[in-house]
Write an enzyme that holds these catalytic residues in place. Structure first.
Site, mmCIF file in Angstrom:
data_model
loop_
_atom_site.group_PDB
_atom_site.id
_atom_site.type_symbol
_atom_site.label_atom_id
_atom_site.label_comp_id
_atom_site.label_asym_id
_atom_site.label_seq_id
_atom_site.Cartn_x
_atom_site.Cartn_y
_atom_site.Cartn_z
ATOM 1 N N THR A 168 2.415 -1.834 8.864
ATOM 2 C CA THR A 168 2.779 -2.800 9.919
ATOM 3 C C THR A 168 2.911 -4.237 9.424
ATOM 4 O OG1 THR A 168 0.454 -3.223 10.373
ATOM 5 C CG2 THR A 168 1.515 -1.469 11.669
ATOM 6 N N HIS A 189 7.032 -24.685 9.687
ATOM 7 C CA HIS A 189 5.937 -25.238 10.492
ATOM 8 C C HIS A 189 4.545 -24.950 9.929
ATOM 9 C CE1 HIS A 189 8.287 -25.692 14.555
ATOM 10 N NE2 HIS A 189 8.866 -26.306 13.545
ATOM 11 N N CYS A 208 2.823 -3.396 4.078
ATOM 12 C CA CYS A 208 2.048 -2.188 4.390
ATOM 13 C C CYS A 208 2.789 -1.465 5.511
ATOM 14 C CB CYS A 208 0.594 -2.511 4.729
ATOM 15 S SG CYS A 208 0.323 -3.582 6.155
ATOM 16 N N HIS A 267 3.597 -31.286 11.334
ATOM 17 C CA HIS A 267 3.149 -29.942 10.939
ATOM 18 C C HIS A 267 2.080 -30.011 9.855
ATOM 19 C CE1 HIS A 267 6.324 -28.512 13.441
ATOM 20 N NE2 HIS A 267 7.219 -29.164 12.737
ATOM 21 N N ASP A 305 0.863 -1.183 0.000
ATOM 22 C CA ASP A 305 0.000 0.000 0.000
ATOM 23 C C ASP A 305 0.898 1.232 0.000
ATOM 24 O OD1 ASP A 305 0.791 0.412 2.632
ATOM 25 O OD2 ASP A 305 -1.217 0.248 3.493
HETATM 26 C C1 RB5 Z 1 -1.977 2.755 6.303
HETATM 27 O O1 RB5 Z 1 -1.825 3.982 6.908
HETATM 28 C C2 RB5 Z 1 -1.778 1.643 7.339
HETATM 29 O O2 RB5 Z 1 -2.923 1.535 8.129
HETATM 30 C C3 RB5 Z 1 -1.465 0.342 6.660
HETATM 31 O O3 RB5 Z 1 -0.339 0.499 5.886
HETATM 32 C C4 RB5 Z 1 -1.191 -0.863 7.540
HETATM 33 O O4 RB5 Z 1 -0.241 -0.573 8.509
HETATM 34 C C5 RB5 Z 1 -2.338 -1.577 8.075
HETATM 35 O O5 RB5 Z 1 -2.207 -2.640 8.708
#
Ligand code: RB5
Length: 148
Positions: free
Chosen positions: A67, A98, A65, A133, A8
């Site tokens: 996180t 696993h 993304c 597994h 993203d």
């Molecule tokens: C976008 O700002 C952020 O929410 C996205 O990149 C991500 O971290 C969501 O899990």
């Protein structure tokens, strides 16, 4: 091994660097976007990669993304996908050995590019161990069937 990658707007730079890094290592990487100046909601990007991975047996996906968490939640909604959000090498390796995951997720706001490179190396070089597994992965697939 065919790889599908997407991100993203929080992770365009890291997606481009990881794509170049993997191509340099001779992986066949299809870049499903996005690119500079574009925006996308992470579930939409996750769906693009998840559909490709499900349709292309033996392929793997990489989703980045902010996180890695939103991408993994979304990708795991697609039948046949096992996605893991990881931030270190040990989990990257073990989620292949696993869990037989087919999509790797991480966060451009969580880890730096050198850690990301180590994570993709560990993930792509590890093999599913099968045995006990495999029985556990079969239980995950049963959940998928029972809670459609
Ligand atoms: C976008 O700002 C952020 O929410 C996205 O990149 C991500 O971290 C969501 O899990």
């Amino acid at each position: 091994m065919k790889l599908y990658i997407a991100c993203d707007h929080a992770a365009i730079g890291m997606k481009n660097e990881i794509t170049a890094y993997l191509r340099e290592k001779s992986y066949d990487v299809e870049d499903l976007g996005i690119n500079e100046g574009e925006k996308i909601d992470y579930p939409v990007a996750a769906e693009k990669v998840a559909k490709k991975v499900v349709a292309d047996s033996g392929s793997k996906g990489i989703l980045i993304c902010g996180t890695g968490i939103g991408m993994s939640i979304a990708a795991n909604k697609v039948k046949g996908i096992r996605a893991a959000a990881v931030s270190e090498v040990y989990s990257a390796k073990l989620t292949r050995i696993h869990n037989d995951t087919n999509v790797l997720c991480f966060g451009a706001r969580v880890i730096g590019i050198e850690t990301a490179k180590m994570i993709v190396d560990a993930y792509l070089e590890a093999e599913f161990e099968g045995g006990r597994h495999a029985a556990r992965v079969a239980l995950i697939e049963k959940l998928e069937e029972n809670f459609k």
